[in-house]
Each structure stands twice: as structure tokens, then as C-alpha cells.
Design an enzyme around this catalytic site. Sequence first.
Site, PDB file in Angstrom:
ATOM      1  N   GLU A 188     -11.971  -4.228  -0.259  1.00  0.00           N
ATOM      2  CA  GLU A 188     -11.371  -3.120  -0.811  1.00  0.00           C
ATOM      3  C   GLU A 188     -10.479  -3.048  -1.793  1.00  0.00           C
ATOM      4  OE1 GLU A 188      -9.558   1.242   0.896  1.00  0.00           O
ATOM      5  OE2 GLU A 188     -10.161  -0.259   2.454  1.00  0.00           O
TER       6      GLU A 188
ATOM      7  N   HIS B 129      -5.361  -6.985   4.353  1.00  0.00           N
ATOM      8  CA  HIS B 129      -6.143  -6.032   3.948  1.00  0.00           C
ATOM      9  C   HIS B 129      -5.313  -5.409   2.916  1.00  0.00           C
ATOM     10  CE1 HIS B 129      -9.337  -2.878   4.244  1.00  0.00           C
ATOM     11  NE2 HIS B 129     -10.007  -3.802   3.755  1.00  0.00           N
TER      12      HIS B 129
ATOM     13  N   HIS C 172      -0.896  -5.138   5.021  1.00  0.00           N
ATOM     14  CA  HIS C 172      -1.679  -4.239   4.517  1.00  0.00           C
ATOM     15  C   HIS C 172      -1.175  -3.742   3.085  1.00  0.00           C
ATOM     16  CE1 HIS C 172      -4.662  -1.389   4.263  1.00  0.00           C
ATOM     17  NE2 HIS C 172      -5.255  -1.465   5.349  1.00  0.00           N
TER      18      HIS C 172
END
Length: 209
Positions: free
Chosen positions: A62, A81, A112
Site C-alpha cells: 500500500e 506498513h 505504520h
Amino acid sequence: MQPVLMYPKNIMPNPATSFTPQKRMPNIMPNTAIHPQASVIGQVIISPDVNVAPFASIRGDEGTPIYIGRGTNVQDGVVIHGLKHGRVTHDNREFSVYIGENTSLAHQAQVHGPAKIGNNVFAGMQSFVYKSEIGDNVVIEPTAKVIGVKIAPNRYVPAGEVIKTQEQADKLPVIDENYANKHMNEEVVEVNKELAHSYPANYYMTNFA
């Protein structure tokens, strides 16, 4: 016959989507160990001397790219992530997550993106970093959470604290000779560099075609 590097199943490209239309394999440099029970997906750059332990997930499907600097360790159960929107900058390049050199992400830590972590940082067990920039030589003690702030170099976040305003971040204590964990990261990095060089062949398989 030329040797062909065959990646194991836990190292794979991202799927093609509207936000990451190009499939990219991770770029894993020499002298790096990726455990077979860890997962590395997509546009992830892993520098030399990095140890990625079991059940770590580094997922560049992503927010991309994700960068992990030389000598850093990604311990058991760590998650890295990033969101499809939001970037941090390092040396005029943009990243979803940037992690510097000789940094430790201890067991079950989460980073994150967008997030940037500097050099010689220790992020303790079950700590959490999100939408933040962490300066060099910072210690984030176990279970502490850092959300939406910038932490200056040479500070520490006490265990269990939730830092979500810049005022809180600016008041964090400075690491001095009286701080018990001042040199802890040095030993952790030393151990993990040796592990990165000691696990067999970085778990890659070489076939001939």
C-alpha cells in the site's frame, strides 16, 4: 549455466492495484537474514547486515517504498506498513516508512507510515509509531505509543506513555549518563548483526538454469 536466485515464498511482489499498479519485488541486499516465517512484500529496500526475525511482516503493498537501513534489526512479530497517502522525506527521496541504521525494532513493535525513524533508535517491545518522526538515538520504551509528533534526538519515551501532542514530545526527558537504557541498543544491534551473518545463506535457494 547461470545461477538463478529463487526467492522463497515468503518474499513476494505486491499485487497490482489502483494505488500500486506496478508489481515490485523486495530489494534485499547481501548479508541479510530473512527468516522463513517472516513476510516481505513489495517495494521494500532492506540494506546489508539486517536481521528479520520470525513472524515479522514488512508489507509494501500500500504505502511504498519502505526502507530499512544497514545494521537494523526487525524482531519477532514486528509489523511495518504504510498508508497509500502520506510520505516522509530523506535525502530528497520520499518514503512511506524510512528506518535508519543500527536501529532495533523489538518484539511486536509496530511502525505504520507515514513514519521516519532515525539511526541508533530502540523501539521497545509492543511500542507503536504512527505519523511521526523519531530522531537519532531515541529510546521508545516497551508499550509506549508515539502518534503524530516529532521527537528530537537523544530523548526517551517512558514505558506505557502515549505521546500524541507536540507539547508532550518536546517535554520528553533527555538521555544522559544516568539513564539505565542508554547503551542497551548497542548490544542488541551487535547481537543481531551476528545473527544476520550466521543464519544459512539468507534462506535463499539458488538453482541453475
